[in-house]
Enzyme design. Structure first.
Site, PDB file in Angstrom:
ATOM      1  N   TYR A 156       0.839  -1.212   0.000  1.00  0.00           N
ATOM      2  CA  TYR A 156       0.000   0.000   0.000  1.00  0.00           C
ATOM      3  C   TYR A 156       0.872   1.261   0.000  1.00  0.00           C
ATOM      4  CZ  TYR A 156      -3.840   3.049   1.639  1.00  0.00           C
ATOM      5  OH  TYR A 156      -4.787   4.035   1.772  1.00  0.00           O
ATOM      6  N   LYS A 210       1.072   4.053  -2.940  1.00  0.00           N
ATOM      7  CA  LYS A 210       0.694   5.451  -2.663  1.00  0.00           C
ATOM      8  C   LYS A 210       1.880   6.401  -2.889  1.00  0.00           C
ATOM      9  CE  LYS A 210      -3.647   4.776  -1.537  1.00  0.00           C
ATOM     10  NZ  LYS A 210      -4.717   5.264  -2.411  1.00  0.00           N
TER      11      LYS A 210
END
Ligand SMILES: NC(=O)c1ccc[n+]([C@@H]2O[C@H](COP(=O)([O-])OP(=O)(O)OC[C@H]3O[C@@H](n4cnc5c(N)ncnc54)[C@H](O)[C@@H]3O)[C@@H](O)[C@H]2O)c1
Length: 251
Positions: A159, A163
């Protein structure tokens, strides 16, 4: 109604039926915008429910079943929006997933699934809308990154990498299209009260709140207000920027 700030504007919010995306699409529809919500099959009923709570603004919300991790689906959805509404003024890349594990325990599937939706998805969507925006010499793109893309976070290698990559993508596209009337920015929320955070262990949430100077989770509408500001015509000199919205968790 003509006086509503987003009257006549058409745009896309991926994952726009609930959580942060739901707050963004509702706010834009209330302000007169026509919003295409792109989402998975299970999002259809939620999008209808969202519209049912919007009274007068409901006819401005439209659902397009689209997995943003598949380029062909993104292209089809963009073509359908252009066909039905004639233009695309804004794109909010909001859809995202988590598959948390430490690197030692993270499977290759978990790594790839998160990169596909959270990083390839925004790339696919930007690629799909860009020609239409370039033709008209106008566009607003906002990518929903995360504070952990900047800070890193235990158990979120996939993640955080996606990002962080999204911030690099934001700045690169911003440079490529700046002369053509299109702005591209990223918003990096901290811990916001949505289904995504509800799926976290209670202790992890309590610890996040304890480490947040404002001592609370953020609200989806607080993120929506920031995104709405960046989508406004008046925000034309802001591009390639990353906005923190995290109650002070990271400064
Ligand atoms: N909630 C937070 O604390 C937080 C913090 C920082 C960043 N974010 C980011 O904000 C965005 C929204 O988060 P949220 O908390 O509202 O999440 P959420 O889980 O409540 O909603 C995400 C939406 O995206 C949709 N979606 C997932 N995969 C998709 C796909 N392949 N194609 C189309 N739609 C898909 C889901 O069905 C859902 O409707 C995400 O990108 C998330 O990473 C959230």
């Amino acid at each position: 109604m003509d006086s509503l700030p987003f009257h006549g504007r058409v745009g896309i919010v991926t994952g726009g039926s609930r959580g942060i995306g739901g707050a963004i699409s509702s706010l834009l529809a209330k302000e007169g915008g026509t919003v295409a919500i792109l989402g998975l099959p299970e999002d259809r009923a939620r999008a209808q429910h969202l519209a049912s709570r919007l009274n007068g603004a409901a006819p401005r919300l439209h659902f397009y079943e689209t997995d943003v991790g598949i380029y062909e689906r993104c292209r089809e959805a963009v073509a359908a929006v252009l066909e039905e509404h004639g233009r695309i003024d804004f794109l909010v890349n909001n859809a995202g997933i988590t598959r948390d594990h430490t690197v030692r325990k993270m499977t290759i599937d978990e790594w790839e699934a998160v990169l596909q939706v959270n990083l390839s998805g925004p790339f696919f969507m930007i690629k799909a809308v860009l020609d239409a925006m370039l033709e008209r010499g106008y566009g607003r793109i906002v990518n929903i990154s995360s504070v952990v893309g900047v800070s890193g976070n235990f158990g979120q290698a996939n993640y955080a990498a996606a990002k962080a990559g999204l911030i690099g993508l934001t700045k690169t596209v911003a440079r490529e299209v700046a002369k053509r009337g299109i702005t591209v920015n990223a918003v990096a929320p901290g811990f916001i009260d949505t289904d995504m955070t509800k799926s976290m262990p209670v202790q992890a949430i309590e610890s996040a709140i304890a480490q947040t100077p404002e001592q609370r989770l953020g609200k989806p509408d607080e993120v929506a207000q920031l995104v709405r500001f960046l989508l406004d015509d008046k925000a034309g000199y802001i591009t390639g920027a990353v906005y923190n919205i995290n109650g002070g968790w990271y400064m």
